[in-house]
Design a protein around this motif. Structure first.
Motif, PDB file in Angstrom:
ATOM      1  N   GLU A  36      11.114 -45.522  29.634  1.00  0.00           N
ATOM      2  CA  GLU A  36      11.621 -44.154  29.537  1.00  0.00           C
ATOM      3  C   GLU A  36      11.139 -43.499  28.247  1.00  0.00           C
ATOM      4  OE1 GLU A  36      15.917 -42.578  28.527  1.00  0.00           O
ATOM      5  OE2 GLU A  36      15.825 -43.326  30.597  1.00  0.00           O
ATOM      6  N   GLN A  37      10.601 -42.283  28.366  1.00  0.00           N
ATOM      7  CA  GLN A  37      10.103 -41.545  27.208  1.00  0.00           C
ATOM      8  C   GLN A  37      11.063 -40.431  26.791  1.00  0.00           C
ATOM      9  OE1 GLN A  37       5.318 -42.145  27.745  1.00  0.00           O
ATOM     10  NE2 GLN A  37       6.249 -40.513  28.954  1.00  0.00           N
ATOM     11  N   TRP A  38      11.663 -39.756  27.756  1.00  0.00           N
ATOM     12  CA  TRP A  38      12.713 -38.792  27.456  1.00  0.00           C
ATOM     13  C   TRP A  38      13.458 -38.410  28.723  1.00  0.00           C
ATOM     14  CZ3 TRP A  38      11.850 -34.491  30.327  1.00  0.00           C
ATOM     15  CH2 TRP A  38      10.531 -34.051  30.538  1.00  0.00           C
ATOM     16  N   ILE A  39      14.670 -37.853  28.528  1.00  0.00           N
ATOM     17  CA  ILE A  39      15.495 -37.343  29.627  1.00  0.00           C
ATOM     18  C   ILE A  39      16.006 -35.965  29.227  1.00  0.00           C
ATOM     19  CG2 ILE A  39      17.718 -37.565  30.816  1.00  0.00           C
ATOM     20  CD1 ILE A  39      17.356 -40.493  30.966  1.00  0.00           C
ATOM     21  N   PHE A  40      15.960 -35.037  30.176  1.00  0.00           N
ATOM     22  CA  PHE A  40      16.546 -33.720  29.967  1.00  0.00           C
ATOM     23  C   PHE A  40      17.622 -33.513  31.028  1.00  0.00           C
ATOM     24  CE2 PHE A  40      16.984 -29.229  30.883  1.00  0.00           C
ATOM     25  CZ  PHE A  40      17.111 -28.674  29.610  1.00  0.00           C
ATOM     26  N   PHE A  41      18.833 -33.136  30.599  1.00  0.00           N
ATOM     27  CA  PHE A  41      19.947 -32.937  31.523  1.00  0.00           C
ATOM     28  C   PHE A  41      20.021 -31.478  31.966  1.00  0.00           C
ATOM     29  CE2 PHE A  41      21.173 -36.874  29.497  1.00  0.00           C
ATOM     30  CZ  PHE A  41      21.759 -37.589  30.532  1.00  0.00           C
ATOM     31  N   THR A  42      20.054 -31.262  33.278  1.00  0.00           N
ATOM     32  CA  THR A  42      20.313 -29.945  33.845  1.00  0.00           C
ATOM     33  C   THR A  42      21.797 -29.871  34.193  1.00  0.00           C
ATOM     34  OG1 THR A  42      19.871 -30.656  36.120  1.00  0.00           O
ATOM     35  CG2 THR A  42      17.981 -29.942  34.798  1.00  0.00           C
ATOM     36  N   GLU A  43      22.187 -28.810  34.879  1.00  0.00           N
ATOM     37  CA  GLU A  43      23.576 -28.682  35.313  1.00  0.00           C
ATOM     38  C   GLU A  43      23.685 -28.717  36.830  1.00  0.00           C
ATOM     39  OE1 GLU A  43      25.623 -25.445  33.462  1.00  0.00           O
ATOM     40  OE2 GLU A  43      24.867 -25.932  31.466  1.00  0.00           O
ATOM     41  N   GLY A  44      22.699 -29.339  37.474  1.00  0.00           N
ATOM     42  CA  GLY A  44      22.722 -29.464  38.919  1.00  0.00           C
ATOM     43  C   GLY A  44      21.615 -30.388  39.389  1.00  0.00           C
ATOM     44  N   PRO A  45      21.663 -30.809  40.643  1.00  0.00           N
ATOM     45  CA  PRO A  45      20.644 -31.706  41.186  1.00  0.00           C
ATOM     46  C   PRO A  45      19.239 -31.117  41.089  1.00  0.00           C
ATOM     47  CG  PRO A  45      22.534 -31.594  42.656  1.00  0.00           C
ATOM     48  CD  PRO A  45      22.736 -30.525  41.621  1.00  0.00           C
ATOM     49  N   VAL A  46      18.274 -31.981  40.799  1.00  0.00           N
ATOM     50  CA  VAL A  46      16.857 -31.615  40.798  1.00  0.00           C
ATOM     51  C   VAL A  46      16.229 -32.317  41.996  1.00  0.00           C
ATOM     52  CG1 VAL A  46      14.689 -31.655  39.517  1.00  0.00           C
ATOM     53  CG2 VAL A  46      16.865 -31.405  38.289  1.00  0.00           C
ATOM     54  N   ARG A  47      15.760 -31.565  42.970  1.00  0.00           N
ATOM     55  CA  ARG A  47      15.397 -32.143  44.264  1.00  0.00           C
ATOM     56  C   ARG A  47      13.894 -32.245  44.510  1.00  0.00           C
ATOM     57  NH1 ARG A  47      20.093 -32.555  47.041  1.00  0.00           N
ATOM     58  NH2 ARG A  47      21.818 -31.239  46.345  1.00  0.00           N
ATOM     59  N   PHE A  48      13.083 -31.652  43.651  1.00  0.00           N
ATOM     60  CA  PHE A  48      11.637 -31.651  43.872  1.00  0.00           C
ATOM     61  C   PHE A  48      10.913 -32.180  42.648  1.00  0.00           C
ATOM     62  CE2 PHE A  48      13.399 -28.443  46.647  1.00  0.00           C
ATOM     63  CZ  PHE A  48      12.725 -28.648  47.835  1.00  0.00           C
ATOM     64  N   ALA A  49       9.706 -32.648  42.871  1.00  0.00           N
ATOM     65  CA  ALA A  49       8.880 -33.115  41.763  1.00  0.00           C
ATOM     66  C   ALA A  49       8.590 -31.964  40.817  1.00  0.00           C
ATOM     67  CB  ALA A  49       7.572 -33.694  42.292  1.00  0.00           C
ATOM     68  N   PRO A  50       8.665 -32.188  39.510  1.00  0.00           N
ATOM     69  CA  PRO A  50       8.315 -31.141  38.550  1.00  0.00           C
ATOM     70  C   PRO A  50       6.835 -30.784  38.648  1.00  0.00           C
ATOM     71  CG  PRO A  50       9.534 -32.938  37.495  1.00  0.00           C
ATOM     72  CD  PRO A  50       9.111 -33.422  38.850  1.00  0.00           C
ATOM     73  N   ALA A  51       6.509 -29.591  38.146  1.00  0.00           N
ATOM     74  CA  ALA A  51       5.110 -29.205  37.983  1.00  0.00           C
ATOM     75  C   ALA A  51       4.730 -29.396  36.521  1.00  0.00           C
ATOM     76  CB  ALA A  51       4.910 -27.744  38.396  1.00  0.00           C
ATOM     77  N   VAL A  52       3.490 -29.799  36.267  1.00  0.00           N
ATOM     78  CA  VAL A  52       3.015 -30.022  34.905  1.00  0.00           C
ATOM     79  C   VAL A  52       1.802 -29.136  34.672  1.00  0.00           C
ATOM     80  CG1 VAL A  52       2.284 -31.724  33.215  1.00  0.00           C
ATOM     81  CG2 VAL A  52       3.782 -32.413  35.100  1.00  0.00           C
ATOM     82  N   PHE A  53       1.843 -28.363  33.572  1.00  0.00           N
ATOM     83  CA  PHE A  53       0.771 -27.409  33.303  1.00  0.00           C
ATOM     84  C   PHE A  53       0.665 -27.169  31.805  1.00  0.00           C
ATOM     85  CE2 PHE A  53      -0.517 -22.876  32.763  1.00  0.00           C
ATOM     86  CZ  PHE A  53      -1.788 -22.939  33.318  1.00  0.00           C
ATOM     87  N   GLN A  54      -0.504 -27.453  31.242  1.00  0.00           N
ATOM     88  CA  GLN A  54      -0.815 -27.185  29.841  1.00  0.00           C
ATOM     89  C   GLN A  54       0.276 -27.692  28.883  1.00  0.00           C
ATOM     90  OE1 GLN A  54      -1.834 -23.005  29.463  1.00  0.00           O
ATOM     91  NE2 GLN A  54      -3.855 -23.327  30.382  1.00  0.00           N
ATOM     92  N   GLY A  55       0.634 -28.967  29.060  1.00  0.00           N
ATOM     93  CA  GLY A  55       1.592 -29.596  28.159  1.00  0.00           C
ATOM     94  C   GLY A  55       3.038 -29.214  28.387  1.00  0.00           C
ATOM     95  N   LYS A  56       3.330 -28.586  29.512  1.00  0.00           N
ATOM     96  CA  LYS A  56       4.698 -28.191  29.829  1.00  0.00           C
ATOM     97  C   LYS A  56       5.089 -28.739  31.195  1.00  0.00           C
ATOM     98  CE  LYS A  56       4.406 -23.810  27.253  1.00  0.00           C
ATOM     99  NZ  LYS A  56       2.978 -23.945  26.868  1.00  0.00           N
ATOM    100  N   VAL A  57       6.372 -29.020  31.359  1.00  0.00           N
ATOM    101  CA  VAL A  57       6.929 -29.506  32.613  1.00  0.00           C
ATOM    102  C   VAL A  57       7.892 -28.451  33.153  1.00  0.00           C
ATOM    103  CG1 VAL A  57       8.320 -31.306  33.715  1.00  0.00           C
ATOM    104  CG2 VAL A  57       6.718 -31.907  31.892  1.00  0.00           C
ATOM    105  N   TYR A  58       7.735 -28.107  34.425  1.00  0.00           N
ATOM    106  CA  TYR A  58       8.555 -27.071  35.041  1.00  0.00           C
ATOM    107  C   TYR A  58       9.353 -27.694  36.190  1.00  0.00           C
ATOM    108  CZ  TYR A  58       5.262 -23.999  32.613  1.00  0.00           C
ATOM    109  OH  TYR A  58       4.484 -23.375  31.664  1.00  0.00           O
ATOM    110  N   ALA A  59      10.665 -27.448  36.194  1.00  0.00           N
ATOM    111  CA  ALA A  59      11.526 -28.004  37.236  1.00  0.00           C
ATOM    112  C   ALA A  59      12.625 -27.015  37.582  1.00  0.00           C
ATOM    113  CB  ALA A  59      12.134 -29.330  36.788  1.00  0.00           C
ATOM    114  N   GLY A  60      13.011 -26.991  38.848  1.00  0.00           N
ATOM    115  CA  GLY A  60      14.122 -26.160  39.300  1.00  0.00           C
ATOM    116  C   GLY A  60      15.290 -27.031  39.703  1.00  0.00           C
ATOM    117  N   ALA A  61      16.504 -26.487  39.587  1.00  0.00           N
ATOM    118  CA  ALA A  61      17.705 -27.261  39.872  1.00  0.00           C
ATOM    119  C   ALA A  61      18.677 -26.453  40.717  1.00  0.00           C
ATOM    120  CB  ALA A  61      18.376 -27.707  38.566  1.00  0.00           C
ATOM    121  N   ASP A  62      19.648 -27.148  41.268  1.00  0.00           N
ATOM    122  CA  ASP A  62      20.676 -26.492  42.079  1.00  0.00           C
ATOM    123  C   ASP A  62      21.653 -25.672  41.239  1.00  0.00           C
ATOM    124  OD1 ASP A  62      19.678 -27.362  44.460  1.00  0.00           O
ATOM    125  OD2 ASP A  62      21.380 -28.624  45.005  1.00  0.00           O
ATOM    126  N   ASP A  63      21.526 -25.703  39.915  1.00  0.00           N
ATOM    127  CA  ASP A  63      22.327 -24.817  39.077  1.00  0.00           C
ATOM    128  C   ASP A  63      21.742 -23.408  39.029  1.00  0.00           C
ATOM    129  OD1 ASP A  63      20.099 -25.149  37.492  1.00  0.00           O
ATOM    130  OD2 ASP A  63      21.125 -26.210  35.877  1.00  0.00           O
TER     131      ASP A  63
END
Length: 226
Positions: A36-63
């Motif tokens: 494990e390298q890091w964990i980020f907590f959202t306020e709802g379920p994350v149901r899809f694979a994140p997108a990675v672009f130019q050193g950034k990670v993008y994710a959507g959640a049920d929150d």
């Protein structure tokens, strides 16, 4: 939800990124060791694979939020919510936003695309944001219920919609261009191969077990496979 049967992953460099619908996290692990390298907590379920672009990670959640994180350390760079209200409902046994992000995050030409909301009467949104700052380029209220991985080709966005056929929107303006209406091919799974879109139900409870292929430009059906 069919999305909860596995953690769908993205790989960039020596890291694997995934979200969790049970732990409400986005996680990074080393590709070789699984450490494990890091964990980020959202306020709802994350149901899809994140997108990675130019050193950034993008994710959507049920929150209802889309999160932009630093790929190196998981630090929050920005977050965006299509509808800022805090209304909640019960979804898949959890309290979630009335406007959950039930699409993947698609990053193309420095633009982040996603859908938020699943109930047209409550408001469903299709959004385009600046990838670096999370500022809206456009946000449209739509009448579809997007659920699944967004696809793109020739300045068009293709939205799987669950129980109905995929729909097509302009990636430039967000205006609706039409839908694939010939043949029943509703489902949350679709893919584009060359200039063809392939779509079909994710499971056979509807009694339909056909895959349909369409021309992405004309939306005409090319072939069907049982």
């Amino acid at each position: 939800s069919l999305f909860d049967r596995a953690n769908y992953v993205s790989v960039a460099g020596d890291s694997v990124f995934f979200g969790s619908s049970s732990d409400d996290i986005v996680c990074s692990r080393n590709l070789e060791t699984g450490e494990e390298q890091w964990i980020f907590f959202t306020e709802g379920p994350v149901r899809f694979a994140p997108a990675v672009f130019q050193g950034k990670v993008y994710a959507g959640a049920d929150d209802g939020y889309v999160y932009c994180l630093d790929a190196a350390n998981g630090g929050l760079i920005w977050k965006y919510k299509a509808n800022p209200q805090k209304n909640t409902i019960v979804g898949n046994g959890r309290m979630i936003s009335v406007w959950p992000v039930r699409t993947s995050i698609l990053v193309q030409n420095n633009t982040v695309f996603f859908g938020a909301g699943i109930f047209p009467l409550e408001g469903v949104y299709l959004c385009a944001l600046q990838a670096d700052r999370g500022i809206a380029i456009w946000q449209k209220t739509i009448t579809d219920s997007p659920q699944g991985y967004l696809l793109s080709a020739a300045n068009s966005l293709f939205l799987p919609t669950g129980n109905t056929n995929p729909t097509v929107y302009s990636a430039v303006t967000g205006e609706k261009r039409g839908s694939f209406s010939q043949g029943r091919s509703g489902g949350t799974y679709a893919l584009i191969v060359d200039d063809k879109l392939v779509s079909g139900p994710g499971y056979s409870e509807t009694g339909s077990d056909w895959l349909h292929t369409y021309n992405t430009a004309s939306r005409a059906r090319v072939a069907s496979f049982q």
